[in-house]
Design a protein around this motif. Structure first.
Motif, PDB file in Angstrom:
ATOM      1  N   TYR A   9       0.850  -1.180   0.000  1.00 45.43           N
ATOM      2  CA  TYR A   9       0.000   0.000   0.000  1.00 45.43           C
ATOM      3  C   TYR A   9       0.893   1.240   0.000  1.00 45.43           C
ATOM      4  O   TYR A   9       1.957   1.260   0.628  1.00 45.43           O
ATOM      5  CB  TYR A   9      -0.907   0.017   1.228  1.00 45.43           C
ATOM      6  CG  TYR A   9      -2.013  -1.009   1.175  1.00 45.43           C
ATOM      7  CD1 TYR A   9      -3.042  -0.913   0.242  1.00 45.43           C
ATOM      8  CD2 TYR A   9      -2.024  -2.089   2.058  1.00 45.43           C
ATOM      9  CE1 TYR A   9      -4.056  -1.855   0.191  1.00 45.43           C
ATOM     10  CE2 TYR A   9      -3.038  -3.042   2.014  1.00 45.43           C
ATOM     11  CZ  TYR A   9      -4.045  -2.916   1.077  1.00 45.43           C
ATOM     12  OH  TYR A   9      -5.044  -3.859   1.020  1.00 45.43           O
ATOM     13  N   THR A  51       1.974   4.900   0.993  1.00 40.74           N
ATOM     14  CA  THR A  51       1.856   5.875   2.072  1.00 40.74           C
ATOM     15  C   THR A  51       2.741   7.073   1.734  1.00 40.74           C
ATOM     16  O   THR A  51       3.414   7.095   0.702  1.00 40.74           O
ATOM     17  CB  THR A  51       2.291   5.276   3.420  1.00 40.74           C
ATOM     18  OG1 THR A  51       3.681   4.905   3.341  1.00 40.74           O
ATOM     19  CG2 THR A  51       1.457   4.054   3.773  1.00 40.74           C
ATOM     20  N   GLU A  52       2.741   8.059   2.615  1.00 41.57           N
ATOM     21  CA  GLU A  52       3.549   9.251   2.377  1.00 41.57           C
ATOM     22  C   GLU A  52       5.035   8.932   2.381  1.00 41.57           C
ATOM     23  O   GLU A  52       5.832   9.646   1.759  1.00 41.57           O
ATOM     24  CB  GLU A  52       3.236  10.315   3.426  1.00 41.57           C
ATOM     25  CG  GLU A  52       1.818  10.846   3.349  1.00 41.57           C
ATOM     26  CD  GLU A  52       1.534  11.903   4.401  1.00 41.57           C
ATOM     27  OE1 GLU A  52       2.497  12.584   4.821  1.00 41.57           O
ATOM     28  OE2 GLU A  52       0.368  12.053   4.793  1.00 41.57           O
ATOM     29  N   GLY A  65       5.253   1.578   2.633  1.00 42.71           N
ATOM     30  CA  GLY A  65       3.898   1.218   3.010  1.00 42.71           C
ATOM     31  C   GLY A  65       3.756  -0.247   3.388  1.00 42.71           C
ATOM     32  O   GLY A  65       4.640  -1.072   3.102  1.00 42.71           O
ATOM     33  N   ARG A 122      -5.116  -4.231   7.430  1.00 46.10           N
ATOM     34  CA  ARG A 122      -3.949  -3.436   7.784  1.00 46.10           C
ATOM     35  C   ARG A 122      -3.843  -3.275   9.294  1.00 46.10           C
ATOM     36  O   ARG A 122      -4.843  -3.117   9.989  1.00 46.10           O
ATOM     37  CB  ARG A 122      -4.027  -2.073   7.104  1.00 46.10           C
ATOM     38  CG  ARG A 122      -3.918  -2.168   5.599  1.00 46.10           C
ATOM     39  CD  ARG A 122      -4.143  -0.842   4.899  1.00 46.10           C
ATOM     40  NE  ARG A 122      -3.117   0.135   5.207  1.00 46.10           N
ATOM     41  CZ  ARG A 122      -2.911   1.239   4.471  1.00 46.10           C
ATOM     42  NH1 ARG A 122      -3.653   1.464   3.404  1.00 46.10           N
ATOM     43  NH2 ARG A 122      -1.969   2.099   4.809  1.00 46.10           N
ATOM     44  N   ARG A 136       1.979  -0.537  10.171  1.00 50.40           N
ATOM     45  CA  ARG A 136       2.869  -0.718   9.016  1.00 50.40           C
ATOM     46  C   ARG A 136       2.872  -2.147   8.506  1.00 50.40           C
ATOM     47  O   ARG A 136       3.638  -2.479   7.596  1.00 50.40           O
ATOM     48  CB  ARG A 136       4.294  -0.321   9.409  1.00 50.40           C
ATOM     49  CG  ARG A 136       4.430   1.151   9.814  1.00 50.40           C
ATOM     50  CD  ARG A 136       5.871   1.529  10.062  1.00 50.40           C
ATOM     51  NE  ARG A 136       6.673   1.434   8.847  1.00 50.40           N
ATOM     52  CZ  ARG A 136       7.985   1.636   8.802  1.00 50.40           C
ATOM     53  NH1 ARG A 136       8.634   1.941   9.915  1.00 50.40           N
ATOM     54  NH2 ARG A 136       8.660   1.539   7.675  1.00 50.40           N
TER      55      ARG A 136
END
Length: 298
Positions: free
Chosen positions: A237, A239-240, A245, A290, A293
């Motif tokens: 996934y 993420t920033e 991710g 999820r 992390r």
């Protein structure tokens, strides 16, 4: 330039009209499975599959995915959701109810590499992944004809120069409210934090490395120079934090000293498309939960 192709229905996709999934997670404790099952039984649900995991039975985190059948799920869902809220919310459990008869709507973003994109489109056409693809978006026009052959709308959204905000704005116009998932099928652009905040759905990426090794450009050249014996791919996934991710799926392929960088790239492409397709399949089947992390993949 925007190119739109007529859509062709996926006649191979057959989803169960009477199945639903319930995903629950939260702090572990006694009686959770019983509480969940009791609510389902009250609504005449027939449990056909149940996966449960706890990372620590004494105070750890609890995960459960339950598949069950219902007569007319859409009609039963409002009352079922109300009772689930009464039973599970006081226990501090997060939960999500899914109608398995409705495929996920998936937007695919790609650049010039086509192996991951075409693999996903081929599997979708064969009904191997419970999804529809309302659009493919690319910052190049190279894959337009291939996408057209699947009867799927193709949108060309150029993304040149250091400022990607205009391109991201156009992509957001296309996907917001129209898709349940965005897949980066070797889309060679960095996604901004603003885009992730606004897109409103999960974003899955395929990385051409068995993370966290060989991050960045030229991974196969770096792997060749290092003399590796395994190469791999990672689906995660987005993420920033770039390439940090939660990981959904990984795999590797063996290589030897005799393999050139081109050989490694060819073998790596095979692993990439397999890993990405398995990750998208797991997500579309609601098998991924999820946990910070990390992920639990049933």
């Amino acid at each position: 330039m925007t190119i739109v192709a007529p859509r062709t229905p996926n006649l191979a996709l057959k989803l169960p009209a009477d199945e639903a999934a319930l995903l629950v997670q939260g702090e572990d404790g006694q009686g959770l499975v019983r509480a969940i099952s009791a609510v389902l039984a009250d609504h005449d649900a027939n449990i056909v599959a149940l996966d449960q995991y706890s990372d620590d039975p004494t105070g750890g985190h609890f995960f459960q995915r339950t598949i069950f059948t219902l007569d007319e799920p859409a009609a039963v869902f409002p009352a079922l959701e109300a009772e689930l809220a009464v039973a599970l919310d006081p226990l501090g459990l997060a939960w999500r109810l899914v109608d398995r008869g409705i495929p996920k709507r998936v937007a695919i973003l790609a650049s010039t590499s086509d192996h991951c994109l075409l693999d996903l489109l081929w599997r979708q056409r064969r009904g191997e992944i419970p999804m529809t693809v309302p659009m493919v978006i690319s910052n190049h026009g190279d894959v337009a004809e291939d996408v057209r052959s699947f009867g799927i709308p193709f949108f060309h959204v150029p993304s040149a120069g250091p400022d990607k905000s205009a391109a991201e704005e156009r992509i957001l116009e296309l996907v917001q409210g129209n898709v349940d998932l965005v897949v980066l099928a070797r889309y060679m652009q960095i996604i901004s934090a603003d885009f992730l905040h606004r897109v409103g759905v999960p974003v899955i990426n395929i990385h051409h490395s068995f993370l966290p090794a060989f991050i960045g450009a030229g991974p196969y050249r770096k792997a060749k120079e290092r003399g590796v014996k395994l190469i791999g791919a990672t689906a995660h996934y987005v993420t920033e934090e770039l390439d940090e991710g939660p990981i959904i799926e990984q795999d590797v392929a063996r290589v030897t000293h005799a393999d050139t960088a081109a050989d490694m790239q060819r073998k790596g492409a095979y692993v990439e498309r397999e890993v990405l397709s398995r990750a998208v399949l797991a997500h579309c089947e609601d098998r991924v939960m999820r946990n910070g992390r990390e992920t639990v993949v049933f």
